[in-house]
Design a protein around this motif. Structure first.
Motif, PDB file in Angstrom:
ATOM      1  N   TRP A  13       0.850  -1.185   0.000  1.00 55.29           N
ATOM      2  CA  TRP A  13       0.000   0.000   0.000  1.00 55.29           C
ATOM      3  C   TRP A  13       0.887   1.237   0.000  1.00 55.29           C
ATOM      4  O   TRP A  13       1.853   1.340   0.765  1.00 55.29           O
ATOM      5  N   SER A  14       0.587   2.204  -0.853  1.00 55.62           N
ATOM      6  CA  SER A  14       1.299   3.470  -0.880  1.00 55.62           C
ATOM      7  C   SER A  14       0.355   4.560  -0.389  1.00 55.62           C
ATOM      8  O   SER A  14      -0.612   4.906  -1.074  1.00 55.62           O
ATOM      9  N   GLN A  15       0.654   5.073   0.796  1.00 56.10           N
ATOM     10  CA  GLN A  15      -0.164   6.153   1.347  1.00 56.10           C
ATOM     11  C   GLN A  15      -0.089   7.383   0.445  1.00 56.10           C
ATOM     12  O   GLN A  15      -1.080   8.062   0.210  1.00 56.10           O
ATOM     13  N   GLN A  16       1.108   7.641  -0.073  1.00 60.82           N
ATOM     14  CA  GLN A  16       1.331   8.799  -0.928  1.00 60.82           C
ATOM     15  C   GLN A  16       0.481   8.731  -2.198  1.00 60.82           C
ATOM     16  O   GLN A  16      -0.088   9.730  -2.616  1.00 60.82           O
ATOM     17  N   ASP A  17       0.403   7.545  -2.810  1.00 60.05           N
ATOM     18  CA  ASP A  17      -0.360   7.386  -4.046  1.00 60.05           C
ATOM     19  C   ASP A  17      -1.821   7.039  -3.787  1.00 60.05           C
ATOM     20  O   ASP A  17      -2.643   7.117  -4.699  1.00 60.05           O
ATOM     21  N   GLY A  18      -2.125   6.602  -2.573  1.00 66.15           N
ATOM     22  CA  GLY A  18      -3.483   6.178  -2.267  1.00 66.15           C
ATOM     23  C   GLY A  18      -3.894   4.960  -3.074  1.00 66.15           C
ATOM     24  O   GLY A  18      -5.044   4.816  -3.475  1.00 66.15           O
ATOM     25  N   ALA A  19      -2.915   4.066  -3.309  1.00 60.07           N
ATOM     26  CA  ALA A  19      -3.163   2.887  -4.134  1.00 60.07           C
ATOM     27  C   ALA A  19      -2.160   1.794  -3.770  1.00 60.07           C
ATOM     28  O   ALA A  19      -1.203   2.035  -3.037  1.00 60.07           O
ATOM     29  N   TYR A  20      -2.401   0.601  -4.307  1.00 58.69           N
ATOM     30  CA  TYR A  20      -1.479  -0.513  -4.128  1.00 58.69           C
ATOM     31  C   TYR A  20      -0.480  -0.518  -5.277  1.00 58.69           C
ATOM     32  O   TYR A  20      -0.852  -0.326  -6.438  1.00 58.69           O
ATOM     33  N   ILE A  21       0.776  -0.761  -4.942  1.00 60.14           N
ATOM     34  CA  ILE A  21       1.825  -0.824  -5.957  1.00 60.14           C
ATOM     35  C   ILE A  21       2.424  -2.218  -5.938  1.00 60.14           C
ATOM     36  O   ILE A  21       2.889  -2.691  -4.899  1.00 60.14           O
ATOM     37  N   ALA A  22       2.396  -2.866  -7.084  1.00 58.42           N
ATOM     38  CA  ALA A  22       2.958  -4.212  -7.230  1.00 58.42           C
ATOM     39  C   ALA A  22       4.290  -4.106  -7.968  1.00 58.42           C
ATOM     40  O   ALA A  22       4.408  -3.359  -8.940  1.00 58.42           O
ATOM     41  N   THR A  23       5.272  -4.854  -7.473  1.00 59.04           N
ATOM     42  CA  THR A  23       6.583  -4.894  -8.112  1.00 59.04           C
ATOM     43  C   THR A  23       7.036  -6.344  -8.244  1.00 59.04           C
ATOM     44  O   THR A  23       6.465  -7.241  -7.631  1.00 59.04           O
ATOM     45  N   VAL A  24       8.075  -6.533  -9.040  1.00 57.17           N
ATOM     46  CA  VAL A  24       8.658  -7.863  -9.216  1.00 57.17           C
ATOM     47  C   VAL A  24      10.171  -7.727  -9.043  1.00 57.17           C
ATOM     48  O   VAL A  24      10.801  -6.874  -9.671  1.00 57.17           O
ATOM     49  N   ALA A  25      10.750  -8.529  -8.159  1.00 59.59           N
ATOM     50  CA  ALA A  25      12.155  -8.383  -7.782  1.00 59.59           C
ATOM     51  C   ALA A  25      13.111  -8.515  -8.963  1.00 59.59           C
ATOM     52  O   ALA A  25      14.085  -7.772  -9.058  1.00 59.59           O
ATOM     53  N   GLU A  26      12.850  -9.432  -9.861  1.00 57.63           N
ATOM     54  CA  GLU A  26      13.774  -9.703 -10.957  1.00 57.63           C
ATOM     55  C   GLU A  26      13.696  -8.660 -12.082  1.00 57.63           C
ATOM     56  O   GLU A  26      14.572  -8.614 -12.945  1.00 57.63           O
ATOM     57  N   PHE A  27      12.651  -7.845 -12.082  1.00 56.44           N
ATOM     58  CA  PHE A  27      12.485  -6.758 -13.049  1.00 56.44           C
ATOM     59  C   PHE A  27      12.244  -5.463 -12.265  1.00 56.44           C
ATOM     60  O   PHE A  27      11.114  -4.980 -12.176  1.00 56.44           O
ATOM     61  N   PRO A  28      13.289  -4.860 -11.671  1.00 58.99           N
ATOM     62  CA  PRO A  28      13.080  -3.721 -10.780  1.00 58.99           C
ATOM     63  C   PRO A  28      12.471  -2.488 -11.440  1.00 58.99           C
ATOM     64  O   PRO A  28      11.945  -1.619 -10.749  1.00 58.99           O
ATOM     65  N   SER A  29      12.504  -2.394 -12.753  1.00 58.18           N
ATOM     66  CA  SER A  29      11.940  -1.220 -13.417  1.00 58.18           C
ATOM     67  C   SER A  29      10.441  -1.340 -13.674  1.00 58.18           C
ATOM     68  O   SER A  29       9.813  -0.371 -14.105  1.00 58.18           O
ATOM     69  N   LEU A  30       9.847  -2.497 -13.405  1.00 58.47           N
ATOM     70  CA  LEU A  30       8.426  -2.704 -13.666  1.00 58.47           C
ATOM     71  C   LEU A  30       7.594  -2.517 -12.405  1.00 58.47           C
ATOM     72  O   LEU A  30       8.009  -2.895 -11.317  1.00 58.47           O
ATOM     73  N   SER A  31       6.406  -1.938 -12.574  1.00 56.30           N
ATOM     74  CA  SER A  31       5.467  -1.818 -11.454  1.00 56.30           C
ATOM     75  C   SER A  31       4.059  -1.667 -12.013  1.00 56.30           C
ATOM     76  O   SER A  31       3.870  -1.375 -13.195  1.00 56.30           O
ATOM     77  N   CYS A  32       3.085  -1.863 -11.141  1.00 57.28           N
ATOM     78  CA  CYS A  32       1.681  -1.717 -11.506  1.00 57.28           C
ATOM     79  C   CYS A  32       0.962  -1.065 -10.323  1.00 57.28           C
ATOM     80  O   CYS A  32       1.090  -1.529  -9.194  1.00 57.28           O
ATOM     81  N   VAL A  33       0.220  -0.004 -10.587  1.00 56.72           N
ATOM     82  CA  VAL A  33      -0.493   0.724  -9.545  1.00 56.72           C
ATOM     83  C   VAL A  33      -1.994   0.531  -9.766  1.00 56.72           C
ATOM     84  O   VAL A  33      -2.511   0.797 -10.845  1.00 56.72           O
ATOM     85  N   GLU A  34      -2.676   0.041  -8.713  1.00 56.97           N
ATOM     86  CA  GLU A  34      -4.119  -0.218  -8.802  1.00 56.97           C
ATOM     87  C   GLU A  34      -4.796   0.130  -7.482  1.00 56.97           C
ATOM     88  O   GLU A  34      -4.135   0.279  -6.450  1.00 56.97           O
ATOM     89  N   GLU A  35      -6.114   0.182  -7.504  1.00 57.37           N
ATOM     90  CA  GLU A  35      -6.877   0.535  -6.308  1.00 57.37           C
ATOM     91  C   GLU A  35      -7.021  -0.614  -5.318  1.00 57.37           C
ATOM     92  O   GLU A  35      -7.338  -0.380  -4.157  1.00 57.37           O
ATOM     93  N   ASN A  36      -6.841  -1.863  -5.770  1.00 58.68           N
ATOM     94  CA  ASN A  36      -6.906  -2.984  -4.824  1.00 58.68           C
ATOM     95  C   ASN A  36      -5.754  -3.949  -5.076  1.00 58.68           C
ATOM     96  O   ASN A  36      -5.137  -3.956  -6.138  1.00 58.68           O
ATOM     97  N   GLN A  37      -5.472  -4.769  -4.056  1.00 53.88           N
ATOM     98  CA  GLN A  37      -4.317  -5.669  -4.102  1.00 53.88           C
ATOM     99  C   GLN A  37      -4.400  -6.681  -5.231  1.00 53.88           C
ATOM    100  O   GLN A  37      -3.401  -6.950  -5.905  1.00 53.88           O
ATOM    101  N   THR A  38      -5.566  -7.238  -5.420  1.00 59.68           N
ATOM    102  CA  THR A  38      -5.721  -8.274  -6.443  1.00 59.68           C
ATOM    103  C   THR A  38      -5.425  -7.737  -7.832  1.00 59.68           C
ATOM    104  O   THR A  38      -4.684  -8.353  -8.606  1.00 59.68           O
ATOM    105  N   ASP A  39      -5.988  -6.570  -8.154  1.00 64.44           N
ATOM    106  CA  ASP A  39      -5.738  -5.981  -9.473  1.00 64.44           C
ATOM    107  C   ASP A  39      -4.263  -5.629  -9.651  1.00 64.44           C
ATOM    108  O   ASP A  39      -3.702  -5.795 -10.736  1.00 64.44           O
ATOM    109  N   ALA A  40      -3.626  -5.136  -8.576  1.00 67.24           N
ATOM    110  CA  ALA A  40      -2.206  -4.801  -8.656  1.00 67.24           C
ATOM    111  C   ALA A  40      -1.368  -6.057  -8.915  1.00 67.24           C
ATOM    112  O   ALA A  40      -0.483  -6.054  -9.778  1.00 67.24           O
TER     113      ALA A  40
END
Length: 83
Positions: A13-40
């Motif tokens: 959860w990102s308080q600053q963005d007011g959304a969930y941010i998903a990342t993947v360790a092996e691809f540090p430049s990739l992320s996905c920002v969504e309103e709920n955990q499942t979608d992220a």
């Protein structure tokens, strides 16, 4: 062939963005920002799948998932005795 499911994902959860941010360790430049955990989570898995397809088409090697890596040797650590 490496599958998107093989990689190490994290959803926070990102308080600053007011959304969930998903990342993947092996691809540090990739992320996905969504309103709920499942979608992220499923969003980042989809992004990784698309990136893996592009890498395969262009002949690039995908990063080895952390779970599939092997290590050899020892790591020695010297510490002072407890008093």
């Amino acid at each position: 062939m490496t599958r998107p499911e093989d990689y190490a994902y994290r959803v926070l959860w990102s308080q600053q963005d007011g959304a969930y941010i998903a990342t993947v360790a092996e691809f540090p430049s990739l992320s996905c920002v969504e309103e709920n955990q499942t979608d992220a989570f499923f969003g980042i898995v989809g992004i990784v799948g698309a990136v893996l397809e592009e890498m395969e088409e262009s002949g690039e090697d995908a990063p080895i998932p952390f779970a599939n890596r092997t290590y050899s040797g020892k790591f020695a650590l010297r510490i002072p005795p407890e008093k």
